[in-house]
Enzyme design. Structure first.
Site, PDB file in Angstrom:
ATOM      1  CB  SER A 152     -31.642 -35.427  55.991  1.00  0.00           C
ATOM      2  OG  SER A 152     -30.868 -35.691  54.841  1.00  0.00           O
ATOM      3  CE1 TYR A 178     -31.599 -32.213  53.318  1.00  0.00           C
ATOM      4  CE2 TYR A 178     -33.503 -30.950  54.043  1.00  0.00           C
ATOM      5  CZ  TYR A 178     -32.879 -32.170  53.820  1.00  0.00           C
ATOM      6  OH  TYR A 178     -33.554 -33.332  54.101  1.00  0.00           O
ATOM      7  CE  LYS A 182     -35.150 -31.814  57.249  1.00  0.00           C
ATOM      8  NZ  LYS A 182     -36.499 -32.095  57.741  1.00  0.00           N
TER       9      LYS A 182
HETATM   10  C1  WQD Z   1     -27.630 -39.219  44.191  1.00  0.00           C
HETATM   11  C2  WQD Z   1     -26.432 -39.508  43.290  1.00  0.00           C
HETATM   12  C3  WQD Z   1     -25.390 -37.521  42.407  1.00  0.00           C
HETATM   13  C4  WQD Z   1     -28.837 -36.287  39.971  1.00  0.00           C
HETATM   14  C5  WQD Z   1     -30.106 -35.745  48.453  1.00  0.00           C
HETATM   15  C6  WQD Z   1     -30.148 -34.959  49.714  1.00  0.00           C
HETATM   16  C7  WQD Z   1     -30.517 -35.853  50.860  1.00  0.00           C
HETATM   17  C8  WQD Z   1     -31.792 -36.598  50.574  1.00  0.00           C
HETATM   18  C9  WQD Z   1     -31.720 -37.307  49.232  1.00  0.00           C
HETATM   19  C10 WQD Z   1     -33.502 -35.380  51.777  1.00  0.00           C
HETATM   20  C11 WQD Z   1     -25.266 -38.569  43.523  1.00  0.00           C
HETATM   21  C12 WQD Z   1     -26.013 -38.352  41.294  1.00  0.00           C
HETATM   22  C13 WQD Z   1     -27.991 -36.955  40.846  1.00  0.00           C
HETATM   23  C14 WQD Z   1     -28.525 -36.242  38.587  1.00  0.00           C
HETATM   24  C15 WQD Z   1     -26.545 -37.539  39.021  1.00  0.00           C
HETATM   25  N1  WQD Z   1     -32.905 -35.736  50.608  1.00  0.00           N
HETATM   26  N2  WQD Z   1     -26.886 -37.584  40.368  1.00  0.00           N
HETATM   27  N3  WQD Z   1     -27.388 -36.884  38.163  1.00  0.00           N
HETATM   28  O1  WQD Z   1     -27.509 -35.822  46.783  1.00  0.00           O
HETATM   29  O2  WQD Z   1     -27.361 -38.237  47.601  1.00  0.00           O
HETATM   30  O3  WQD Z   1     -29.086 -36.718  48.544  1.00  0.00           O
HETATM   31  O4  WQD Z   1     -31.367 -36.336  48.258  1.00  0.00           O
HETATM   32  O5  WQD Z   1     -33.274 -35.739  52.881  1.00  0.00           O
HETATM   33  O6  WQD Z   1     -30.677 -35.037  51.981  1.00  0.00           O
HETATM   34  O7  WQD Z   1     -28.844 -34.471  49.957  1.00  0.00           O
HETATM   35  O8  WQD Z   1     -29.310 -37.509  46.203  1.00  0.00           O
HETATM   36  O9  WQD Z   1     -30.424 -38.154  44.129  1.00  0.00           O
HETATM   37  O10 WQD Z   1     -29.411 -35.837  44.285  1.00  0.00           O
HETATM   38  O11 WQD Z   1     -27.904 -37.819  44.097  1.00  0.00           O
HETATM   39  O12 WQD Z   1     -25.507 -38.119  38.607  1.00  0.00           O
HETATM   40  O13 WQD Z   1     -29.240 -35.638  37.740  1.00  0.00           O
HETATM   41  O14 WQD Z   1     -26.838 -39.304  41.936  1.00  0.00           O
HETATM   42  O15 WQD Z   1     -24.130 -36.984  42.024  1.00  0.00           O
HETATM   43  O16 WQD Z   1     -24.064 -39.315  43.330  1.00  0.00           O
HETATM   44  P1  WQD Z   1     -28.192 -37.052  47.258  1.00  0.00           P
HETATM   45  P2  WQD Z   1     -29.335 -37.275  44.631  1.00  0.00           P
END
Ligand code: WQD
Length: 381
Positions: A152, A178, A182
């Site tokens: 990841s 997490y 990894k």
């Molecule tokens: C994306 C953007 C949030 C939810 C994670 C893991 C990564 C991978 C993918 C496994 C950010 C914003 C989010 C919400 C929001 N998984 N957001 N409201 O954190 O980039 O990555 O998932 O490998 O390892 O870390 O993904 O989709 O949670 O967030 O504003 O309800 O959307 O702040 O900017 P992230 P995400």
């Protein structure tokens, strides 16, 4: 020659194959002619996903036990936990006994919710690190030394602005359990390959190990048929499934975590990769390993393009023709402003690049959510 045997297609073990990434990758591998043995404990997935993969691929899905009772055909599903050493040993031994030894493993099984990992570090290390160690022990014992590992971009932590787009040689600095789990699994794979502590993303390996560590950015979307897609347990942690659930009326509004980031519109920027592009990247990585000398590959799988939270909201509103109510809230702990891949190395090594756009992602993700408002939960096969 793809397989380890007489040039026939490979017999593959897919751990976590019933999950979001696993199910889409199973479909792509079946279409490439490989034979699949899937091991999944259904802790964060549904067997219905694989019934539908079988339907899409036009092959029957066999259910069996870890000690296989029947010759593995094109597509066999075994329920089991990746940490169960007896289950792993029985699978490798019985596949061999049927003359279908496992040629390679694609290892998806693991826990992946950042927030949950902060609350449950011991469980994340148990499944993601101990589980991987036990799988590798079984592989080593049964002389199966080819593995594609689900890693990841979380490993990069808070990327330094001068490291964006992020190359594989960027500092590894996980900021949550997490990501740390990894990182530990990646280090174990490097140790097996005789490449301990070396930062080069492409290295010759020892002991006959052929290893690809694939660092995903943000996998999203669904198969264009709408039959398989992302079905997170409970309230989605991730942006994209939350947005599609708001669009379909399952959630009242989206909370946007911060509009004061140093980005064009103030909201977080990520590299969203269509799950079908990701699945095809796994096929290319597997084929590269099976047709090359023993090596350790470490590759980013991303588009190289960034999209902001509000940009994704607007794209989904345009696709679904539904308003997506949202409100701005403070930043979420652990978030970075921008995380975007430098995808050059995967293009060079695998001759693979993402082919699908944010519009394609929204079209396919919306089709899945419309046809399956409650995911697989109340699905009919
Ligand atoms: C994306 C953007 C949030 C939810 C994670 C893991 C990564 C991978 C993918 C496994 C950010 C914003 C989010 C919400 C929001 N998984 N957001 N409201 O954190 O980039 O990555 O998932 O490998 O390892 O870390 O993904 O989709 O949670 O967030 O504003 O309800 O959307 O702040 O900017 P992230 P995400």
């Amino acid at each position: 020659m793809l397989g380890d045997r007489d040039g026939s297609m490979a017999q593959l073990l897919i751990t976590g194959g019933a999950g979001f990434l696993g199910s889409h990758t199973c479909l792509v591998l079946l279409e490439a002619g490989h034979q699949l043995l899937v091991l999944d404990d259904f802790s964060n997935s549904s067997a219905i996903s694989l019934e539908r993969v079988a339907e899409l691929a036009g092959v029957p899905l066999q259910r069996d036990q870890p000690t296989l009772k029947a010759t593995p055909e094109a597509f066999t599903l075994v329920e089991g936990d990746i940490r169960d050493t007896q289950c792993l040993d029985a699978l490798f031994a019985s596949a061999k006994a049927f003359g279908q030894p496992i040629d390679a493993v694609i290892h998806f099984a693991g826990l992946k919710a950042v927030g949950e990992s902060v609350q449950q570090p011991l469980r994340y290390w148990d499944v993601n690190v101990v589980g991987t160690q036990r799988l590798l022990t079984a592989m080593n014992f049964h002389h199966c030394r080819t593995i594609v590992f689900s890693s990841s971009a979380t490993l990069y932590g808070y990327p330094h602005p001068n490291q964006i787009p992020i190359p594989e040689t960027a500092p590894i600095q996980p900021i949550n359990p997490y990501g740390a789990s990894k990182h530990a699994a990646e280090a174990l794979l490097a140790d097996l390959a005789g490449c301990s502590g070396k930062p080069e993303p492409i290295q010759a390996s020892s002991g006959g190990w052929r290893i690809a560590r694939l660092r995903y950015f943000n996998p999203v979307g669904a198969h264009p048929s709408g039959r398989i897609g992302e079905d997170p347990n409970g309230i989605p942690n991730n942006l994209f499934p939350f947005i599609t659930q708001v669009a379909v009326g399952r959630r009242p509004e989206l909370t946007v975590f911060g509009d004061d980031w140093p980005t064009p519109d103030g909201t977080g920027v990520r590299d969203y990769i269509h799950v079908m592009d990701l699945a095809e990247g796994h096929r290319e990585a597997l084929h590269s390993l099976l047709n090359s000398d023993p090596q350790l590959l470490t590759l980013n799988l991303g588009s190289g393009q960034g999209a902001s939270v509000l940009g994704v909201v607007k794209a989904m509103e345009a696709t679904s023709q539904r308003a997506i109510p949202h409100r701005i809230a403070p930043r979420r702990p652990g978030d970075a402003a921008i995380t975007v891949a430098n995808p050059t190395l995967a293009a060079q090594q695998l001759h693979w690049r993402t082919q699908r756009s944010l519009t394609d992602i929204c079209r396919d993700g919306w089709a899945w959510q419309q046809d399956n408002p409650n995911g697989y939960g109340e699905a009919c096969l």
